[in-house]
Design an enzyme around this catalytic site. Structure first.
Site, PDB file in Angstrom:
ATOM      1  N   LYS A 109       5.778  17.577  57.389  1.00  0.00           N
ATOM      2  CA  LYS A 109       7.168  16.980  56.876  1.00  0.00           C
ATOM      3  C   LYS A 109       8.331  17.646  57.143  1.00  0.00           C
ATOM      4  O   LYS A 109       8.403  18.880  57.856  1.00  0.00           O
ATOM      5  CB  LYS A 109       7.149  17.193  55.178  1.00  0.00           C
ATOM      6  CG  LYS A 109       6.884  18.251  54.616  1.00  0.00           C
ATOM      7  CD  LYS A 109       6.472  18.058  53.237  1.00  0.00           C
ATOM      8  CE  LYS A 109       6.491  19.725  52.916  1.00  0.00           C
ATOM      9  NZ  LYS A 109       5.502  19.700  51.506  1.00  0.00           N
ATOM     10  N   TYR A 159      38.575  33.789  60.378  1.00  0.00           N
ATOM     11  CA  TYR A 159      39.324  33.144  59.204  1.00  0.00           C
ATOM     12  C   TYR A 159      39.340  34.040  58.026  1.00  0.00           C
ATOM     13  O   TYR A 159      38.512  34.999  57.887  1.00  0.00           O
ATOM     14  CB  TYR A 159      38.599  32.121  58.781  1.00  0.00           C
ATOM     15  CG  TYR A 159      38.373  30.878  59.566  1.00  0.00           C
ATOM     16  CD1 TYR A 159      39.886  30.177  59.824  1.00  0.00           C
ATOM     17  CD2 TYR A 159      37.223  30.235  60.024  1.00  0.00           C
ATOM     18  CE1 TYR A 159      39.549  29.094  60.567  1.00  0.00           C
ATOM     19  CE2 TYR A 159      37.087  29.056  60.800  1.00  0.00           C
ATOM     20  CZ  TYR A 159      38.451  28.600  61.144  1.00  0.00           C
ATOM     21  OH  TYR A 159      38.461  27.470  61.966  1.00  0.00           O
TER      22      TYR A 159
HETATM   23  C1  LIG Z   1       4.754  20.732  51.282  1.00  0.00           C
HETATM   24  C2  LIG Z   1       3.510  20.615  50.566  1.00  0.00           C
HETATM   25  C3  LIG Z   1       2.334  21.158  50.854  1.00  0.00           C
HETATM   26  C4  LIG Z   1       2.365  22.438  51.753  1.00  0.00           C
HETATM   27  O1  LIG Z   1       2.799  23.654  51.270  1.00  0.00           O
HETATM   28  P1  LIG Z   1       3.068  24.955  51.844  1.00  0.00           P
HETATM   29  O2  LIG Z   1       3.260  25.783  50.807  1.00  0.00           O
HETATM   30  O3  LIG Z   1       3.769  25.106  52.886  1.00  0.00           O
HETATM   31  O4  LIG Z   1       1.608  25.061  52.420  1.00  0.00           O
HETATM   32  C5  LIG Z   1       1.140  20.784  50.362  1.00  0.00           C
HETATM   33  N1  LIG Z   1       1.026  19.670  49.469  1.00  0.00           N
HETATM   34  C6  LIG Z   1       2.457  18.961  49.054  1.00  0.00           C
HETATM   35  C7  LIG Z   1       2.153  17.952  48.060  1.00  0.00           C
HETATM   36  C8  LIG Z   1       3.354  19.607  49.686  1.00  0.00           C
HETATM   37  O5  LIG Z   1       4.483  18.762  49.403  1.00  0.00           O
END
Ligand SMILES: *Cc1c(COP(=O)(O)O)cnc(C)c1O
Length: 814
Positions: A483, A709
């Site tokens: 993702k 700035y």
């Molecule tokens: C993002 C996510 C993961 C992975 O989590 P990590 O801590 O990056 O390993 C697993 N399951 C779900 C539902 C997630 O949203």
């Protein structure tokens, strides 16, 4: 190679179960993916903690592979092929490689040590390839499997071998020695890497030295602690910077960005220039120099070759090109073997159908030019390259051997004709010897955005994947979360690599992310964590698998399934066991069961839940309660519906902290990208992303003058300021300004002064030797993403995913 199967049976002392033992074998394989109609290939079915190649045998038989070395004959393939049954396929594979090695008697250089093995090997190949036909281990193939695999690549035409050997614990080197049988040894250095596997330094040294039990000479840095472990019968060829009794005495001095090695050898003194200054590169170069002296090269030749050495990371980079092209930049070497490696890499980059190669003269001894270019041509044809652009006097003479080719006798001619050539929607491999300066071609073809890039090391991704795989039970499946563009590291490229590694599932947050991956040609199943109901039609159209977490969502999806005339459509049921984000709760279960029982439009492919505190042992009881509730609710669903879905709850930290809760699958995220929430585990991961930029301008300001700035930096003395073209719009937090954060310039810390601007920031480089145009590092090996997260009071996830999409991603393999 051609070896009768009968001989192999006796070498391996194997138990023969088959019909045809008069066959001959012409190649060996351990990788089921690369085989196609290889009836003379012998396949070794290796097994490991997470894989068992015996399961591919059926598939391979269908592809007409006929000979297998196995631990056992799987039920489904009995009588369908020829089997050599052994106790341990890995040991047999090593034994066979050792036998094969002993058939050749040219010099073989064996390299070991804690650091620098791969670079010394690659540099020696570069330095010696004008005079030898070299076989070397590809990439960093230095392990119990990689070494035999490399050895099996030896062919009749070779007359020099260079192999590296890496070990992580005792008793491994003896096996590698038997396989490599080196005649010349190089010990690079003994550092602290892999200390875990050894009780003390002495044990580690003794173990490494086992590679050299039979060498004619051992090249090393003269060092008291090491010398006392070396068998006095072994001839040593030593160098030193402080001990004048070494064979070669070397002092160094630095000029501009180079180092001069002042050498004294056999009463002669001479200087060798190398284009590096850092200690590690200098030491690696000295080992190459020593080998060349041992081979009897004259200082003038050594000097002229060594000043052309190149940094390792320059090999095989994937870059975004003009007109939707992809460029594979390999403009630092040109020999037959590295051409093969590059073409293989090209094959794995499936973005474009059309492929072009821009190729210089090939440097290779041993074969006649006629023969060499015939082989090059065959290789190019078998890789389905649509167009060949040949640059160089020699390759031009053999232009007729290539289909659809055009040639230029030198780079200038190519440059003059550049505007008349078309490059569009294709992958272009740019492969040339260093003297041809093909980096100029790459720079023309490369799309110019701005100079800030996020470099992604694909080898590190593979390494981290394997690290977590090694923690899984043999039957546990693996979903990898990609993702948010693979946590900012690149969606498609990472997904492609994961597909190559045969992971079971990918996970994305939204439908759009999944659609983009499907459109790019990803075929493994993709679960969508949070699909909006407006995207259900698209989900089905693109064959994505939704996570369903409410009754309303389930009803709506069933309706869409009906409309789209699908049945048994795979869905994933999310349970809320304590995270309180998404998911069915305990009191939803009866209605959920009712709905699912009465439809065959959807099918529960998996049941999952997500942990809120898997990274924190402080909340261990809470995690355990989540796991128990998940077990209870999912079991209830399973028995009420009489189904057997995949169950999964663990994310990265869960994999590390709750190994007993793997159920049927785990969901790996941040760990793949090189970050662990556990400091000890962190040591085993490799850094994936390096955010780099350049210095746009340098100026010196006087005491009392200000920067940026709001005039938030006031110089207390004369100060040298460098401006870097990266700012908060690229994802660099303003909180790093005012000397809270630093970047790395020439390996030294340069504090960020004043306010971070939208597209730029300024750093103090008063005591750093640097020039405009120099590369700088914002994060990577140092400072690490974890370090930045700590400084900014956030988590690494936020740092990684904040790097904006306008920052170009470059993917490379070592
Ligand atoms: C993002 C996510 C993961 C992975 O989590 P990590 O801590 O990056 O390993 C697993 N399951 C779900 C539902 C997630 O949203």
């Amino acid at each position: 190679m051609t070896i009768a199967i009968r001989n192999i049976i006796s070498i391996l002392k194997a138990n023969w179960v088959g019909k045809n033992d008069i066959a001959v074998i012409d190649s060996i394989s351990i990788d089921s993916r690369s085989l196609q109609n290889d009836s003379h290939t012998l396949f070794f079915a290796l097994t490991g903690p997470n894989h068992d190649a015996h399961v591919y045998i059926e598939e391979l038989i269908a592809k007409n592979v006929q000979h297998f070395v196995v631990n056992y004959i799987p039920e489904n393939v009995k009588d369908k092929a020829n089997f050599l049954v052994v106790e341990n396929t890995l040991e047999s594979f090593q034994k066979f490689a050792a036998y094969y090695r002993s058939q050749f008697d040219f010099p073989i250089i064996g390299i070991t040590g804690s650091n620098g093995k791969t670079i010394v090997k690659e540099w020696l190949n570069f330095l010696l390839s004008p005079d030898y036909n070299i076989i070397r281990s590809p990439k960093s193939y230095n392990s119990q499997v990689g070494v035999p695999l490399s050895i099996l690549g030896i062919k009749e035409k070779h007359n020099l071998g260079i192999f590296e050997a890496g070990i992580s614990t005792t008793n491994e080197m003896e096996k590698l020695q038997k396989i490599i049988q080196p005649t010349i040894g190089i010990l690079t250095n003994i550092g602290s890497a892999h200390d875990e596997g050894f009780s003390d330094v002495g044990e580690k040294i003794k173990e490494k030295l086992k590679l050299f039990t039979n060498v004619n000479v051992l090249i090393l840095n003269k060092h008291k602690t090491i010398s006392c472990f070396i068998n006095p019968k072994i001839k040593q060829f030593t160098w030193s910077s402080d001990d004048k009794s070494a064979d070669v005495f070397i002092s160094t001095s630095k000029i501009e960005s180079k180092t001069m090695l002042h050498c004294t050898y056999q009463e002669e003194t001479f200087d060798i220039e190398i284009p590096f200054q850092d200690q590690a590169s200098v030491e690696n170069a000295v080992h190459c120099l020593m080998l060349m002296l041992y081979f009897g090269y004259k200082p003038a030749i050594i000097h002229s070759r060594m000043k052309e050495l190149y940094p390792m990371e320059m090999r095989l980079k994937v870059k975004t090109g003009i007109n939707n092209c992809t460029i594979i930049d390999d403009s630092y070497s040109s020999d037959f073997q590295s051409l093969k490696i590059a073409l293989d890499f090209l094959e794995h980059q499936k973005q474009h159908k059309k492929k072009t190669i821009i190729l210089s003269d090939i440097f290779q001894s041993g074969l006649s030019e006629e023969e060499l270019y015939s082989q090059v041509s065959l290789l190019i044809i078998s890789n389905k390259i649509a167009r060949v652009i040949a640059i160089g006097e020699t390759i031009s003479k053999f232009k007729r051997k290539f289909i659809n080719s055009i040639s230029f006798s030198n780079l200038n001619e190519f440059m003059a004709a550049y505007d008349t050539l078309e490059f569009e929607n294709e992958t272009i491999l740019v492969k040339g010897a260093r003297d041809f300066h093909f980096e100029q071609i790459v720079s023309l073809l490369e799309q110019k955005t701005h100079e800030t890039v996020l470099e992604i090391n694909l080898n590190a991704v593979s390494h981290n994947l394997n690290f977590y795989k090694s923690k899984l039970n043999p039957k546990t499946k693996l979903m990898v979360m990609v993702k948010a563009f693979g946590y900012g590291n690149g969606g498609f490229e990472i997904a492609k690599l994961l597909e190559h590694h045969k992971v079971d599932y990918l996970g994305v947050a939204f439908s759009d992310e999944g659609i983009a991956l499907k459109n790019a040609g990803i075929t493994i199943p993709i679960m969508v964590l949070n699909p909006e109901s407006t995207s259900f039609e698209a989900i089905i159209h693109y064959n994505l698998e939704p996570e369903i977490y409410t009754i309303k969502g389930l009803k709506s999806f069933i309706k869409t399934a009906e409309l789209k005339k699908v049945s048994q459509y795979p869905i994933h049921i999310k349970l809320d066991t304590g995270m309180h984000r998404l998911g069915f709760q305990e009191n939803d279960i009866p209605e959920l069961i009712e709905l699912l029982r009465n439809t065959d439009l959807v099918k529960v492919k998996s049941i999952l839940s997500h942990m809120a505190t898997s990274d924190s042992l402080e909340h261990k009881d809470f995690s355990i309660a989540q796991i128990q509730l998940f077990d209870q609710l999912s079991t209830e669903l399973k028995s009420a519906l009489k189904i057997n879905p995949i169950r999964h709850i663990l994310n990265t930290s869960g994999i590390s902290n709750f190994p007993d809760a793997q159920f049927d699958m785990v969901r790996l995220g941040i760990g793949l990208y090189g970050i662990s929430n556990d400091d000890d585990e962190q040591k085993y991961l490799q850094n994936v992303g390096t955010l780099k930029s350049i210095i746009s301008q340098i100026r010196t300001i006087q005491e009392g003058e200000s920067v940026g700035y709001g005039r938030r930096f006031m110089a207390k003395k004369e100060t040298k300021i460098a401006t870097i073209p990266i700012g908060y719009a690229d994802g660099i937090s303003r909180q790093l300004g005012n000397e809270n954060g630093y970047i790395l310039v020439n390996n030294q810390k340069a504090p960020i002064v004043g306010s971070v601007c939208m597209d730029m920031l300024m750093v103090d480089v008063t005591n750093i030797d640097c020039k405009e145009g120099n590369t700088v590092t914002i994060f990577g090996e140092k400072p690490t993403v974890k370090e930045l997260a700590k400084l900014l009071n956030t988590i690494p996830y936020e740092i990684l995913t904040s790097i904006s999409q306008r920052v170009k991603r470059i993917f490379y393999r070592e």
